[in-house]
Design a protein around this motif. Structure first.
Motif, PDB file in Angstrom:
ATOM      1  N   ALA A 127       0.835  -1.216   0.000  1.00 13.02           N
ATOM      2  CA  ALA A 127       0.000   0.000   0.000  1.00 13.02           C
ATOM      3  C   ALA A 127       0.863   1.257   0.000  1.00 13.02           C
ATOM      4  N   LEU A 128       1.932   1.264   0.800  1.00 15.18           N
ATOM      5  CA  LEU A 128       2.820   2.427   0.849  1.00 15.18           C
ATOM      6  C   LEU A 128       3.516   2.644  -0.496  1.00 15.18           C
ATOM      7  N   ILE A 129       3.893   1.566  -1.152  1.00 12.05           N
ATOM      8  CA  ILE A 129       4.530   1.698  -2.462  1.00 12.05           C
ATOM      9  C   ILE A 129       3.548   2.286  -3.473  1.00 12.05           C
ATOM     10  N   VAL A 130       2.318   1.802  -3.465  1.00 14.60           N
ATOM     11  CA  VAL A 130       1.322   2.299  -4.418  1.00 14.60           C
ATOM     12  C   VAL A 130       1.089   3.793  -4.234  1.00 14.60           C
ATOM     13  N   ILE A 131       0.843   4.228  -2.985  1.00 12.16           N
ATOM     14  CA  ILE A 131       0.525   5.646  -2.785  1.00 12.16           C
ATOM     15  C   ILE A 131       1.760   6.531  -2.907  1.00 12.16           C
ATOM     16  N   GLY A 132       2.958   5.946  -2.710  1.00 16.80           N
ATOM     17  CA  GLY A 132       4.172   6.724  -2.928  1.00 16.80           C
ATOM     18  C   GLY A 132       4.503   6.850  -4.402  1.00 16.80           C
ATOM     19  N   GLN A 133       4.431   5.739  -5.145  1.00 16.30           N
ATOM     20  CA  GLN A 133       4.734   5.763  -6.574  1.00 16.30           C
ATOM     21  C   GLN A 133       3.643   6.448  -7.383  1.00 16.30           C
ATOM     22  N   PHE A 134       2.475   6.626  -6.812  1.00 19.26           N
ATOM     23  CA  PHE A 134       1.423   7.411  -7.465  1.00 19.26           C
ATOM     24  C   PHE A 134       1.956   8.789  -7.835  1.00 19.26           C
ATOM     25  N   HIS A 135       2.761   9.383  -6.980  1.00 16.58           N
ATOM     26  CA  HIS A 135       3.293  10.725  -7.240  1.00 16.58           C
ATOM     27  C   HIS A 135       4.396  10.693  -8.302  1.00 16.58           C
ATOM     28  N   ILE A 136       5.132   9.566  -8.382  1.00 21.32           N
ATOM     29  CA  ILE A 136       6.132   9.418  -9.437  1.00 21.32           C
ATOM     30  C   ILE A 136       5.466   9.437 -10.806  1.00 21.32           C
ATOM     31  N   LEU A 137       4.240   8.933 -10.880  1.00 22.05           N
ATOM     32  CA  LEU A 137       3.514   8.948 -12.154  1.00 22.05           C
ATOM     33  C   LEU A 137       3.298  10.366 -12.664  1.00 22.05           C
ATOM     34  N   PHE A 138       3.360  11.348 -11.774  1.00 29.50           N
ATOM     35  CA  PHE A 138       3.168  12.752 -12.133  1.00 29.50           C
ATOM     36  C   PHE A 138       4.503  13.494 -12.208  1.00 29.50           C
ATOM     37  N   ASP A 139       5.620  12.751 -12.295  1.00 29.32           N
ATOM     38  CA  ASP A 139       6.958  13.345 -12.289  1.00 29.32           C
ATOM     39  C   ASP A 139       7.207  14.178 -11.040  1.00 29.32           C
ATOM     40  N   ALA A 140       6.621  13.756  -9.914  1.00 26.28           N
ATOM     41  CA  ALA A 140       6.815  14.450  -8.641  1.00 26.28           C
ATOM     42  C   ALA A 140       7.457  13.493  -7.652  1.00 26.28           C
ATOM     43  N   LYS A 141       8.039  14.041  -6.590  1.00 26.87           N
ATOM     44  CA  LYS A 141       8.673  13.218  -5.565  1.00 26.87           C
ATOM     45  C   LYS A 141       7.654  12.808  -4.509  1.00 26.87           C
ATOM     46  N   PRO A 142       7.751  11.560  -4.012  1.00 27.83           N
ATOM     47  CA  PRO A 142       6.881  11.155  -2.899  1.00 27.83           C
ATOM     48  C   PRO A 142       7.158  11.995  -1.667  1.00 27.83           C
ATOM     49  N   LEU A 143       6.145  12.129  -0.813  1.00 30.09           N
ATOM     50  CA  LEU A 143       6.288  12.889   0.421  1.00 30.09           C
ATOM     51  C   LEU A 143       6.877  11.995   1.511  1.00 30.09           C
ATOM     52  N   SER A 144       6.971  12.515   2.722  1.00 30.89           N
ATOM     53  CA  SER A 144       7.786  11.862   3.746  1.00 30.89           C
ATOM     54  C   SER A 144       7.168  10.612   4.345  1.00 30.89           C
ATOM     55  N   ASN A 145       5.849  10.451   4.334  1.00 27.49           N
ATOM     56  CA  ASN A 145       5.249   9.250   4.914  1.00 27.49           C
ATOM     57  C   ASN A 145       3.957   8.893   4.202  1.00 27.49           C
ATOM     58  N   GLY A 146       3.421   7.732   4.569  1.00 27.25           N
ATOM     59  CA  GLY A 146       2.252   7.212   3.871  1.00 27.25           C
ATOM     60  C   GLY A 146       1.028   8.093   4.002  1.00 27.25           C
ATOM     61  N   ILE A 147       0.781   8.635   5.183  1.00 23.96           N
ATOM     62  CA  ILE A 147      -0.401   9.465   5.386  1.00 23.96           C
ATOM     63  C   ILE A 147      -0.328  10.729   4.540  1.00 23.96           C
ATOM     64  N   GLU A 148       0.847  11.368   4.507  1.00 21.93           N
ATOM     65  CA  GLU A 148       1.009  12.577   3.694  1.00 21.93           C
ATOM     66  C   GLU A 148       0.843  12.260   2.208  1.00 21.93           C
ATOM     67  N   ASN A 149       1.409  11.138   1.760  1.00 22.18           N
ATOM     68  CA  ASN A 149       1.249  10.742   0.360  1.00 22.18           C
ATOM     69  C   ASN A 149      -0.214  10.507   0.019  1.00 22.18           C
ATOM     70  N   LEU A 150      -0.923   9.853   0.937  1.00 22.52           N
ATOM     71  CA  LEU A 150      -2.337   9.575   0.707  1.00 22.52           C
ATOM     72  C   LEU A 150      -3.143  10.866   0.654  1.00 22.52           C
ATOM     73  N   ALA A 151      -2.850  11.796   1.568  1.00 22.90           N
ATOM     74  CA  ALA A 151      -3.590  13.062   1.622  1.00 22.90           C
ATOM     75  C   ALA A 151      -3.341  13.918   0.383  1.00 22.90           C
ATOM     76  N   ALA A 152      -2.155  13.776  -0.234  1.00 20.34           N
ATOM     77  CA  ALA A 152      -1.815  14.610  -1.389  1.00 20.34           C
ATOM     78  C   ALA A 152      -2.332  14.043  -2.707  1.00 20.34           C
ATOM     79  N   MET A 153      -2.858  12.827  -2.691  1.00 12.73           N
ATOM     80  CA  MET A 153      -3.290  12.207  -3.946  1.00 12.73           C
ATOM     81  C   MET A 153      -4.429  12.968  -4.636  1.00 12.73           C
ATOM     82  N   PRO A 154      -5.481  13.413  -3.919  1.00 10.82           N
ATOM     83  CA  PRO A 154      -6.532  14.163  -4.616  1.00 10.82           C
ATOM     84  C   PRO A 154      -6.011  15.436  -5.274  1.00 10.82           C
ATOM     85  N   GLY A 155      -5.059  16.112  -4.615  1.00 11.25           N
ATOM     86  CA  GLY A 155      -4.501  17.328  -5.182  1.00 11.25           C
ATOM     87  C   GLY A 155      -3.775  17.082  -6.488  1.00 11.25           C
TER      88      GLY A 155
END
Length: 512
Positions: A136-164
């Motif tokens: 789950a952490l890999i999915v929500i972290g690599q989600f941001h790589i799909l947008f040419d962006a860097k993952p954030l510091s933890n899983g909760i932050e990555n999850l919260a930033a996905m809608p944005g």
């Protein structure tokens, strides 16, 4: 008293010449599977992609040579990506080498001390809950790589930033949209290939085809997206640690991280080895030898500042399915990686980052499987399923080590109703044509190392009678282990007869 009995026909063995040919072709298949995963896991871990390639080379050539599980493939593992990412974020890349020196030494000492069996007594609910949380952490972290962006510091932050990220998309074709298109193309090709591939091409890895498709589209279209950066010479990736960095070896926080990496890597490796044993009828794993080989490999990864390694089930299963028969396949796949990155680094620099992000999204998603907790609930009841859920949630919401430690603590819940009598007797009797193993008392993970030692000493050419009539209670860890052992015996053609109370035998039938 009820019983379970079965026999099976053992598959035929091939000759020595066939072994060489099969190992050669299998090594190419594993190489093609490993290349995108080595780079993708490195990026998910927050380190340069060449560090993952170095780990793949060491895991193939060195660990393959000394491994106790000849058909298991070692390399960078998704299961360690999260803990490495957090460590590098907090301590810097230069600190990773010293930590792996300690972790490798711990594994080597544990193997020499013959502690490999202890790791096999870890609750499957904890291990699979940990892997699902990592997925789950890999999915929500690599989600941001799909947008040419860097993952954030933890899983909760990555999850919260996905809608944005999604709301930030526009109709204008920018690098963000182009990267997302390439990532989705990679995911689509991988999923489509898994579902539609012809039988004759079943060994061609979908990850390779997905990366090739995205790379070709980016190259032909001249798309301006982020691409992976690898050095002109692979020799520069084998960087020895600086003298000042070795002073970190005495840091308590780094020693704690090393212990966590050694523990998780060892557990994942030995559970993967057990799974590989179920896939073939060749030599069984020597768990202590495998642990020593992993220690040597991780120590060398520390010397060269690469990623930590484990035995990895995706590459190992590809190795077995491709027809490998000996360790030669694993060794050769490491040599192919070394040759490719030494001769064709310019080709790797054409690969879009989003394509590797897509590979890791699919890889992580496969780790988040609900089949195991469903199996635990149906077969062993609510407590193991709750252990899985607690481990999963805490890995995602807090950190990997917290989730694992809480899961291990919760494993004790199964013992509480029987805390006054947890004694176990294990006896063996040699019959005329049968080897009888008797268990009496509480069969729990506390005695699983002893049970495994006896079961693995049963002669391969004899039938076996497993007498469980004296067993009063059996936890899910022991039931899963016995079920897997019975399945392996039956697969190899040995006659198996199991007797005992129906409540004890029921979960064994489901596990086997």
């Amino acid at each position: 008293m009820t019983s379970l009995s079965a026999t099976a026909d053992a598959p035929p063995r091939s000759g020595l010449f066939a072994h060489g040919a099969r190992d050669f072709t299998a090594s190419i298949v594993v190489f093609l599977v490993a290349m995108p995963l080595c780079m993708g896991i490195a990026i998910a871990s927050g380190v340069p992609p060449e560090k993952g390639l170095v780990t793949g080379i060491i895991g193939g050539i060195v660990v393959g040579l000394f491994a106790g599980s000849p058909l298991q493939v070692s390399g960078p593992a998704a299961g360690l990506a999260v803990i490495v990412f957090e460590f590098v974020r907090d301590n810097g890349l230069s600190a990773l080498g010293p930590v792996l020196l300690i972790a490798g030494a711990i594994q080597l000492v544990a193997g020499v001390a013959k502690l490999g069996g202890m790791f096999r007594a870890i609750s499957p609910a904890v291990v699979h809950g940990m892997l699902a949380g990592i997925g789950a952490l890999i999915v929500i972290g690599q989600f941001h790589i799909l947008f040419d962006a860097k993952p954030l510091s933890n899983g909760i932050e990555n999850l919260a930033a996905m809608p944005g990220r999604i709301l930030g998309l526009s109709s204008d074709i920018r690098s963000t949209e182009l990267a997302l298109m390439l990532g989705l193309l990679t995911i689509g090709v991988m999923i489509g290939w898994d579902k539609l591939k012809p039988a004759r091409l079943s060994l061609v890895p979908g990850a390779l085809l997905g990366v090739l498709a995205a790379t070709m589209v980016a190259w032909l279209g001249g798309l301006q997206v982020a691409k992976i950066a690898v050095p002109d010479s692979i020799a520069s990736a084998f960087a020895l640690p600086e003298a000042g960095v070795l002073g970190l070896l005495t840091s308590p926080s780094l020693i704690a991280s090393a212990i966590a990496i050694a523990f998780i890597a060892s557990a994942e490796t030995l559970l993967s080895a057990a799974a590989v044993d179920r896939m073939h009828d060749g030599p069984r794993t020597d768990y202590n030898k495998e642990l020593r080989a992993q220690g040597i490999g991780n120590f060398l990864c520390g010397v060269f500042g690469a990623l930590p390694m484990t035995g990895v089930i995706v590459r190992s299963s590809a190795n077995v399915q491709a027809g490998a028969r000996t360790r030669l396949s694993t060794i050769l796949h490491g040599a192919w990686i070394l040759g490719f990155v030494a001769l064709l680094p310019w080709l790797l620099r054409e690969v879009p980052m989003a394509a590797l992000g897509g590979v890791l999204v699919v890889t992580g998603w496969k780790l988040v499987s609900l089949k195991h907790p469903t199996h635990l609930f149906k077969t062993h009841g609510v407590v193991p399923a709750l252990i899985w859920a607690a481990t999963f949630v805490l890995v995602v919401a807090t950190d990997l080590l917290t989730g694992v430690l809480v899961g291990l603590a919760l494993s004790l819940l199964e013992l509480l109703p029987h805390a006054r009598n947890l004694k176990l007797k294990v006896a063996e009797r040699e019959m005329v044509d049968t080897h009888k193993v008797e268990l009496e008392g509480a069969a729990t993970f506390l005695g699983l190392t002893r049970i495994n030692a006896v079961l693995e000493g049963v002669p391969a050419d004899k039938g076996v009678h497993l007498d469980l009539n004296g067993v009063k209670v059996m936890d899910h860890t022991t039931a899963e282990t016995l079920g897997e052992w019975l399945a392996r015996r039956r697969q190899r053609g040995a006659a198996v007869h199991v007797t005992g109370p129906e409540p004890i035998l029921r979960p064994l039938a489901h596990s086997a």
